[in-house]
Design a protein around this motif. Structure first.
Motif, PDB file in Angstrom:
ATOM      1  N   PHE A   8      28.794  37.901  51.957  1.00 24.66           N
ATOM      2  CA  PHE A   8      30.184  37.895  52.473  1.00 24.66           C
ATOM      3  C   PHE A   8      30.918  38.506  51.262  1.00 24.66           C
ATOM      4  N   GLN A   9      30.372  39.071  50.203  1.00 24.74           N
ATOM      5  CA  GLN A   9      31.155  39.753  49.123  1.00 24.74           C
ATOM      6  C   GLN A   9      32.340  38.615  48.659  1.00 24.74           C
ATOM      7  N   MET A  10      31.710  37.646  48.070  1.00 24.98           N
ATOM      8  CA  MET A  10      32.570  36.613  47.455  1.00 24.98           C
ATOM      9  C   MET A  10      32.823  36.889  45.940  1.00 24.98           C
ATOM     10  N   ARG A  11      33.753  36.297  45.417  1.00 22.86           N
ATOM     11  CA  ARG A  11      34.305  36.589  44.223  1.00 22.86           C
ATOM     12  C   ARG A  11      33.979  35.411  43.324  1.00 22.86           C
ATOM     13  N   PRO A  12      33.215  35.284  42.364  1.00 26.05           N
ATOM     14  CA  PRO A  12      33.236  34.085  41.445  1.00 26.05           C
ATOM     15  C   PRO A  12      34.657  33.636  40.913  1.00 26.05           C
ATOM     16  N   ALA A  13      35.317  34.834  40.477  1.00 26.39           N
ATOM     17  CA  ALA A  13      36.722  34.682  39.862  1.00 26.39           C
ATOM     18  C   ALA A  13      37.618  33.949  40.741  1.00 26.39           C
ATOM     19  N   ASP A  63      34.086  42.745  41.623  1.00 26.71           N
ATOM     20  CA  ASP A  63      33.417  41.804  41.208  1.00 26.71           C
ATOM     21  C   ASP A  63      32.643  40.808  42.337  1.00 26.71           C
ATOM     22  N   SER A  64      32.469  41.470  43.523  1.00 25.69           N
ATOM     23  CA  SER A  64      32.133  40.696  44.660  1.00 25.69           C
ATOM     24  C   SER A  64      30.634  40.692  44.648  1.00 25.69           C
ATOM     25  N   THR A 100      25.282  44.136  39.455  1.00 23.46           N
ATOM     26  CA  THR A 100      24.885  44.238  38.123  1.00 23.46           C
ATOM     27  C   THR A 100      26.006  44.942  37.014  1.00 23.46           C
ATOM     28  N   GLY A 101      26.911  45.592  37.753  1.00 24.99           N
ATOM     29  CA  GLY A 101      28.058  46.241  36.802  1.00 24.99           C
ATOM     30  C   GLY A 101      29.222  45.028  36.460  1.00 24.99           C
ATOM     31  N   SER A 102      29.287  44.105  37.214  1.00 25.44           N
ATOM     32  CA  SER A 102      30.153  43.203  36.915  1.00 25.44           C
ATOM     33  C   SER A 102      29.503  41.826  36.283  1.00 25.44           C
ATOM     34  N   TYR A 103      28.259  41.565  37.040  1.00 24.32           N
ATOM     35  CA  TYR A 103      27.430  40.506  36.363  1.00 24.32           C
ATOM     36  C   TYR A 103      26.052  41.016  36.298  1.00 24.32           C
ATOM     37  N   PRO A 104      25.716  41.540  35.175  1.00 21.87           N
ATOM     38  CA  PRO A 104      24.236  41.961  35.025  1.00 21.87           C
ATOM     39  C   PRO A 104      23.052  40.730  35.491  1.00 21.87           C
ATOM     40  N   GLU A 105      23.307  39.683  35.291  1.00 21.88           N
ATOM     41  CA  GLU A 105      22.498  38.590  35.742  1.00 21.88           C
ATOM     42  C   GLU A 105      22.129  38.563  37.164  1.00 21.88           C
ATOM     43  N   SER A 106      23.232  39.018  37.728  1.00 26.61           N
ATOM     44  CA  SER A 106      22.902  38.908  39.592  1.00 26.61           C
ATOM     45  C   SER A 106      21.711  39.802  39.967  1.00 26.61           C
TER      46      SER A 106
END
Length: 340
Positions: free
Chosen positions: A81-86, A76-77, A57-63
């Motif tokens: 598998f701690q994948m990154r949208p970026a 921002d994972s 939620t720190g990088s993507y509140p909607e998550s």
């Protein structure tokens, strides 16, 4: 409970094991992955998230609005598998889905991230790498040596979750769930029908003979898929059959056994007692045993292992098997006529 390579004992809860089952199922349905690939995926997810579906939620509140097992904070994972949208792995919506993450980790031409970022199937010669190194090749972590620590845990999970629920191997397990689908045992376009069910001349002796299966000629090493969900009751080398896998299924309420013959020993990718899913890569086409060329000999036996065989080609058609295409009939390529 399981123990890491460095001797730490950990306890996995139902949520973690549910995610592990998703990784195993997706791997079983993805051509080319097999048990080694599933092991690597489990090692990666154990290392990256402790098999937890993590929001961020720190990088993507909607998550945080999606089902999750906690909040992570690794840059921002997201997810198992701690994948990154970026980095191109997918959207937040995509990556908060455990099944999507598993598909993305395995990658390959059918992966949602193909051709980049690379999944496991996109790593050249990944099968020859140490499992930890293969996991690192996908994850590209700043700590490349940590994956090996979870290999024993991944082995324990994989062995436990793919074991039959009651009974093992040839003990006559009667608790095999109804299959979710029926599939053709070879990739589309990879095979030619070279021998049918019924009377024929033995290709070695030319004496009258009876063929209890269907032969599908295919290149050596072609993937072989389980025709339905089930439990492996035999996987090994057996003389005339060569490399043989027998799987018991429940299809439309009926016990059915499927036989896959003539694999090389190194081309068998399942073990006795293992639970498999329809379409799972279980072996590779070979030409071992009493065989005149690379092919799959398939038998279908209603009633289970050891019962009389029926025309497997017709059975697949009657079941509306996924991936079934018309083959071109040519010469028969194996001689299981009088065997069993």
């Amino acid at each position: 409970m399981a123990t890491t390579k460095n001797g730490e004992t950990i306890t996995l809860n139902r949520a973690q094991l549910t995610h592990a089952a998703t990784i195993i199922t997706v791997g079983g349905q993805t051509a080319g992955v097999g048990r080694p690939g599933v092991l690597i995926a489990l090692m990666a997810a154990l290392t990256e998230s402790s098999l937890r579906m993590l929001a961020n939620t720190g990088s993507y509140p909607e998550s945080g609005d999606y089902p999750n097992d906690g909040n992570g904070s690794d840059h921002d994972s997201l997810g198992l598998f701690q994948m990154r949208p970026a980095a191109g792995w997918g959207t937040v919506h995509d990556l908060m889905n455990p099944s999507y993450q598993a598909h993305a980790f395995y990658g390959g031409p059918s992966g949602p991230n193909y051709p980049s970022p690379r999944g496991l199937l996109d790593i050249p010669n990944w099968q020859q790498l140490d499992p930890g190194a293969a996991a690192q090749a996908v994850e590209v972590s700043a700590y490349p040596d940590r994956y090996q620590n979870f290999q024993p845990v991944a082995e324990t999970i994989l062995t436990t979750l793919t074991a039959p629920t009651t009974g093992t191997g040839n003990t006559g397990n009667s608790n095999i769930p109804e299959t979710t689908r029926v599939v053709f045992p070879l990739p589309d376009g990879s095979w030619v029908k070279t021998g049918g069910f019924g009377g024929r001349a033995d290709p070695f002796t030319f004496e009258p003979d009876y063929h209890f299966g269907t032969d599908y000629g295919a290149a050596d090493g072609t993937l072989i898929f389980a025709v339905a969900d089930g439990i492996v009751v035999h996987a090994g080398y057996t003389g005339t059959w060569g490399g043989l896998i027998i799987i018991e299924h429940t299809v439309q309420g009926e016990r059915v056994a499927s036989y896959y013959a003539h694999m090389w020993e190194h081309g068998i990718h399942v073990t006795d007692g293992m639970t498999v899913t329809a379409g799972q890569h279980i072996g590779d086409v070979g030409s071992s045993g009493k065989s005149t060329g690379a092919h799959l000999h398939l038998e279908i036996r209603p009633g289970g292992q050891g019962q009389p065989a029926i025309d497997s080609d017709k059975w697949l058609q009657d079941q509306g098997a996924e991936g079934l295409t018309d083959g071109e009939t040519s010469r028969a390529s194996c001689t299981l006529g009088g065997h069993k």
